[in-house]
Design an enzyme around this catalytic site. Structure first.
Site, mmCIF file in Angstrom:
data_model
loop_
_atom_site.group_PDB
_atom_site.id
_atom_site.type_symbol
_atom_site.label_atom_id
_atom_site.label_comp_id
_atom_site.label_asym_id
_atom_site.label_seq_id
_atom_site.Cartn_x
_atom_site.Cartn_y
_atom_site.Cartn_z
ATOM 1 N N TYR A 142 0.820 -1.212 0.000
ATOM 2 C CA TYR A 142 0.000 0.000 0.000
ATOM 3 C C TYR A 142 0.860 1.270 0.000
ATOM 4 O O TYR A 142 0.428 2.300 -0.522
ATOM 5 C CB TYR A 142 -0.912 0.036 1.237
ATOM 6 C CG TYR A 142 -2.282 -0.560 1.030
ATOM 7 C CD1 TYR A 142 -2.427 -1.881 0.650
ATOM 8 C CD2 TYR A 142 -3.424 0.201 1.231
ATOM 9 C CE1 TYR A 142 -3.685 -2.436 0.481
ATOM 10 C CE2 TYR A 142 -4.688 -0.348 1.066
ATOM 11 C CZ TYR A 142 -4.812 -1.662 0.684
ATOM 12 O OH TYR A 142 -6.049 -2.197 0.514
ATOM 13 N N LYS A 192 2.452 -15.486 3.067
ATOM 14 C CA LYS A 192 2.672 -16.261 1.842
ATOM 15 C C LYS A 192 4.159 -16.617 1.825
ATOM 16 O O LYS A 192 4.892 -16.303 0.880
ATOM 17 C CB LYS A 192 2.240 -15.424 0.618
ATOM 18 C CG LYS A 192 2.228 -16.175 -0.695
ATOM 19 C CD LYS A 192 1.095 -17.184 -0.817
ATOM 20 C CE LYS A 192 1.252 -18.004 -2.103
ATOM 21 N NZ LYS A 192 0.306 -19.144 -2.160
ATOM 22 N N ASP A 225 -3.727 -18.102 0.836
ATOM 23 C CA ASP A 225 -4.723 -18.772 -0.012
ATOM 24 C C ASP A 225 -5.513 -19.800 0.800
ATOM 25 O O ASP A 225 -6.737 -19.881 0.729
ATOM 26 C CB ASP A 225 -4.068 -19.412 -1.260
ATOM 27 C CG ASP A 225 -2.831 -20.244 -0.943
ATOM 28 O OD1 ASP A 225 -2.331 -20.188 0.201
ATOM 29 O OD2 ASP A 225 -2.360 -20.963 -1.850
ATOM 30 N N ASP A 249 -6.744 -6.631 3.893
ATOM 31 C CA ASP A 249 -7.833 -5.962 3.167
ATOM 32 C C ASP A 249 -8.776 -7.010 2.588
ATOM 33 O O ASP A 249 -9.995 -6.919 2.716
ATOM 34 C CB ASP A 249 -7.233 -5.092 2.047
ATOM 35 C CG ASP A 249 -8.320 -4.385 1.239
ATOM 36 O OD1 ASP A 249 -9.240 -3.829 1.856
ATOM 37 O OD2 ASP A 249 -8.242 -4.420 -0.004
ATOM 38 N N ASP A 253 -12.734 -8.429 4.249
ATOM 39 C CA ASP A 253 -14.012 -8.368 3.524
ATOM 40 C C ASP A 253 -14.678 -9.739 3.510
ATOM 41 O O ASP A 253 -15.894 -9.865 3.673
ATOM 42 C CB ASP A 253 -13.801 -7.914 2.064
ATOM 43 C CG ASP A 253 -14.048 -6.425 1.895
ATOM 44 O OD1 ASP A 253 -13.864 -5.679 2.887
ATOM 45 O OD2 ASP A 253 -14.421 -5.992 0.787
HETATM 46 C C1 IPM Z 1 -10.638 -0.752 3.543
HETATM 47 C C2 IPM Z 1 -10.845 -0.171 2.160
HETATM 48 C C3 IPM Z 1 -9.660 0.731 1.839
HETATM 49 C C4 IPM Z 1 -8.405 -0.128 1.818
HETATM 50 C C5 IPM Z 1 -9.793 1.535 0.526
HETATM 51 C C6 IPM Z 1 -11.086 2.321 0.489
HETATM 52 C C7 IPM Z 1 -8.609 2.429 0.312
HETATM 53 O O1 IPM Z 1 -11.000 -1.181 1.240
HETATM 54 O O2 IPM Z 1 -10.553 0.030 4.514
HETATM 55 O O3 IPM Z 1 -10.585 -1.973 3.660
HETATM 56 O O4 IPM Z 1 -8.059 -0.730 0.803
HETATM 57 O O5 IPM Z 1 -7.744 -0.202 2.858
HETATM 58 MG MG MG Z 2 -11.121 -3.146 2.050
#
Ligand code: IPM
Ligand code: MG
Length: 371
Positions: A142, A192, A225, A249, A253
């Site tokens: 990042y 990884k 993975d 990240d 999710d």
């Molecule tokens: C998160 C989001 C952010 C990230 C984006 C919006 C920059 O996906 O907070 O998980 O990738 O960290």
């Molecule tokens: Mg995210």
């Protein structure tokens, strides 16, 4: 009574509506004498770009430094998607993380019993799920350099750099090991290491910190993975997971969706604790700015309200107030729902009515405690 200063950064889209409801909850605690709070409001994301030409104004950074805790709504929206990368709303989020040194991102994935059926997994896989993902937030690909796209030998070449310093791994490992110690005592570090040297170093550092300082915690390691696969195969095997920025990240999710309701999940991003006890801290819902329903009183404010609970627990040392909020949220789910988590036999409510129900429930809990 503890006196605290909070910076509100509603951001874009539904950010304004959900932050408003969370502030109602904070005001409830002020009215009941739990805290003495002062508020400031600042700009971030697309709305900051529209107002002053940058998604992270210098004034916002100044306000952030002056606050004991920050509550953020959400950033982004289609109207800013065509902007240059350097001024997109998301850059505001990345900048505040970096500038405040918010390296530790805590993302709990907790399945509320009333919402078990909302998950895409069978109820028995998610009922009782209580998993904490600890994502490193200020390093990795990042922020690594060199980065960018340029012309080389007649064609475009894009590059980003995965980079971690041992000290960055050590400090996030300590946060995660500490959290595991206060929970079920299990930590899974995700990497990884079979392919990427950076993450092999990650694994070795996590092992070293564990052996030196946290041998009582049960530590395991998993390739990313496999971790993604295990999250959807048997998520309840995990207690705390720790991983780098990019893997975190993606996995967070995935873990969030296991609970069936992105609209329910809070998060905390923390900096290092200073010698004077201060610690930069930003709290925000995991969901985005949902521009399609912005301004329509439809958004679910519960993730932001639960982010306030995290704030009270982690920044204001008020675990009792935090669990009152969590209890109230649990209660209201039995009766009312916003559209995103609507279920049979429940009453459909809008954003502000949902906030009012949480407040009414806090009143009831308070009465019950006094009795
Ligand atoms: C998160 C989001 C952010 C990230 C984006 C919006 C920059 O996906 O907070 O998980 O990738 O960290
Ligand atoms: Mg995210």
């Amino acid at each position: 009574m503890s006196k605290k200063h909070i910076l509100l950064l509603p951001g874009d889209g539904i950010g304004h509506e959900v932050v408003r409801e969370a502030v109602k909850v904070l005001h409830w605690f002020v009215a009941h004498g739990t805290f003495d709070l002062t508020f400031d409001e600042g700009l971030i994301g697309g709305s900051a770009y529209d107002a002053v030409g940058t998604p992270f104004p210098a004034e916002t950074l100044r306000q952030a430094h002056a606050a004991d805790a920050i509550l953020l709504g959400a950033v982004g929206g289609p109207q800013w998607e065509g902007l240059d990368y350097s001024v997109r709303p998301e850059r505001g989020l990345l900048a505040i993380r970096k500038e405040l040194g918010l390296f530790a991102n805590l993302r709990p994935a907790l399945c509320f019993e009333a919402l078990v059926d909302a998950s895409s997994l069978k109820p028995e896989y998610v009922s009782g799920l209580d998993l904490m993902i600890v994502r490193e937030l200020t390093g990795d690909v990042y922020f690594g350099t060199p980065r960018g796209v340029q012309m080389e030998d007649g064609e475009l070449v894009g590059r980003n750099t995965m980079i971690y310093r041992a000290s960055e791994v050590d400090r996030i490992a300590r946060v995660a090991l500490n959290l595991a110690r206060g929970r079920l005592g299990r930590l899974c570090s995700v990497d990884k290491a079979n392919v990427l040297e950076t993450t092999e170093m990650w694994r070795n550092r996590v092992c070293a910190i564990h052996a030196e300082e946290y041998a009582d915690v049960a530590l395991s390691h998993m390739y990313v993975d496999n971790a993604a696969m295990q999250l959807v195969r048997n998520p309840k095997q995990f207690d705390v997971m720790v991983t780098g920025n990019l893997f975190g990240d993606i996995l967070s999710d995935c873990a969030a969706m296991l609970t069936g309701s992105l609209g329910m999940l809070p998060s905390a991003s923390l900096g290092e604790r200073q010698e004077n006890g201060k610690q930069a801290a930003l709290y925000e819902p995991v969901h985005g700015s949902a521009p399609d329903i912005a301004g329509q009183d439809k958004a679910n404010p519960l993730a932001t309200i639960l982010s306030v609970a995290m704030m009270l627990r982690l920044s204001f040392d008020a675990p009792h107030a935090a669990s009152m909020i969590e209890k109230a949220v649990n209660h209201v789910l039995n009766e009312v729902r916003t559209a995103d988590i609507m279920g049979a036999g429940k009453k459909l409510v809008g954003t502000s009515e949902m906030g009012d129900h949480v407040i009414a429930c806090l009143d009831k809990l308070k009465l019950a405690q006094a009795a």
